[in-house]
Design an enzyme around this catalytic site. Structure first.
Site, PDB file in Angstrom:
ATOM      1  N   HIS A   1       0.859  -1.176  -0.083  1.00 45.71           N
ATOM      2  CA  HIS A   1      -0.241  -0.177   0.105  1.00 45.71           C
ATOM      3  C   HIS A   1       0.907   1.179   0.056  1.00 45.71           C
ATOM      4  O   HIS A   1       2.013   1.261   0.766  1.00 45.71           O
ATOM      5  CB  HIS A   1      -0.899   0.144   1.210  1.00 45.71           C
TER       6      HIS A   1
ATOM      7  N   GLU B   1      -3.696   1.980  -7.539  1.00 45.48           N
ATOM      8  CA  GLU B   1      -4.010   3.117  -6.883  1.00 45.48           C
ATOM      9  C   GLU B   1      -3.165   4.400  -7.084  1.00 45.48           C
ATOM     10  O   GLU B   1      -2.159   4.271  -6.767  1.00 45.48           O
ATOM     11  CB  GLU B   1      -3.931   2.788  -5.195  1.00 45.48           C
TER      12      GLU B   1
HETATM   13  P1  13P Z   1      -9.383   6.500  -0.128  1.00 49.60           P
HETATM   14  O1  13P Z   1     -10.729   5.690  -0.628  1.00 49.60           O
HETATM   15  O2  13P Z   1      -9.518   7.196   1.071  1.00 49.60           O
HETATM   16  O3  13P Z   1      -8.941   7.767  -1.238  1.00 49.60           O
HETATM   17  O4  13P Z   1      -8.145   5.597   0.119  1.00 49.60           O
HETATM   18  C1  13P Z   1      -7.961   4.602  -1.024  1.00 49.60           C
HETATM   19  C2  13P Z   1      -6.910   3.806  -0.414  1.00 49.60           C
HETATM   20  O5  13P Z   1      -5.889   3.959   0.010  1.00 49.60           O
HETATM   21  C3  13P Z   1      -7.602   2.266  -0.285  1.00 49.60           C
HETATM   22  O6  13P Z   1      -6.424   1.451  -0.082  1.00 49.60           O
END
Ligand code: 13P
Length: 248
Positions: A95, A164
């Site tokens: 992450h 992400e």
């Molecule tokens: P948000 O949905 O708060 O932008 O976070 C995304 C995230 O990092 C999920 O792992």
């Protein structure tokens, strides 16, 4: 990919929330109620301390991280085996918040993937560019991450990639679904050519009730969502899940 893993994948990454076990219980119960339809795989990734409580109420639980090591003198860390012994079948690795605050490298993340596979835990592998960029620039960064991570994948094992874009994380950042879909398509294609296997790829970064419809427009490419902030707001996560269920 085993049969109990069904598209769409909705991963609720609670991060360091909620503050109390009571709230954790409430959100879990809400999610459990709505997922009885079993239309996909909704996984809750609570803080480690809440895993046992959440697991008592809901079967699909993920760790937010694991150690790159099997056992030993690593204060504060938890091993893949420990998660397995708590009947946890998924774990988020790589992450961006761990990459940033714990300075995790792709090489360490590759070790974590191996640890997860070794315990038959499905890693949810996060990749993404840190700064907003053009698609070719972003892809260049992501491909570099994939080149280090892909060799640690076990043939025939379960794994999920999560794209992400780091700049889109925060709950209410602007998301360009077409941009995200383009990158996800590239990740799928690249993983497939490198491994001869098909991997689900999900999207994370400010997924909320307002933008979920525009993301769902690309559901043929996006296999699910990694939801952060919105996943600890019971009403909102319920609405998001409902919309996703109604669309796949
Ligand atoms: P948000 O949905 O708060 O932008 O976070 C995304 C995230 O990092 C999920 O792992």
């Amino acid at each position: 990919m085993s049969i109990y893993m069904k598209k769409p994948f909705i991963i609720c990454n609670w991060k360091m929330n909620p503050a109390t076990p009571r709230e954790a219980k409430k959100i879990t119960q809400e999610i459990a109620r709505i997922t009885e339809a079993k239309k996909g795989t909704v996984i809750i990734a609570p803080p480690t301390l809440f895993i046992e409580r959440v697991r008592a109420l809901y079967p699909w639980v993920a760790g937010q991280d694991i150690s790159a090591h099997a056992a030993g003198a690593y204060t504060g860390q938890i091993s893949a085996r420990m998660l397995r012994k708590e009947n946890v079948s998924y774990v988020i690795v790589g992450h961006s918040e761990r990459r940033k605050y714990q300075c995790e490298t792709d090489e360490q993340i590759a070790q974590k993937i191996k640890q997860a596979h070794g315990e038959k835990i499905t890693p949810i592998i996060c990749v993404g560019e840190t700064k907003k960029a053009t698609i070719p620039q972003a892809w260049n960064k992501i491909k570099k991450q994939l080149d280090i991570l892909i060799p640690s994948l076990v043939r025939g094992g379960n794994y999920i990639f999560a794209y992400e874009p780091v700049w889109a994380i925060g709950g209410n950042k602007e998301v360009d679904p077409k941009y995200a879909t383009d990158i996800i398509y590239r990740i799928k294609l690249y993983v497939r050519t490198q491994t001869q296997e098909v991997s689900p790829v999900i999207y994370g970064g400010s997924v909320n009730c307002e933008n979920i419809d525009s993301l769902l427009y690309y559901k043929n490419t996006i296999d699910g969502f990694l939801v952060g902030s919105a996943s600890v707001r019971p009403k909102e996560i319920k609405n998001i899940i409902k919309k996703i269920y109604g669309s796949y």
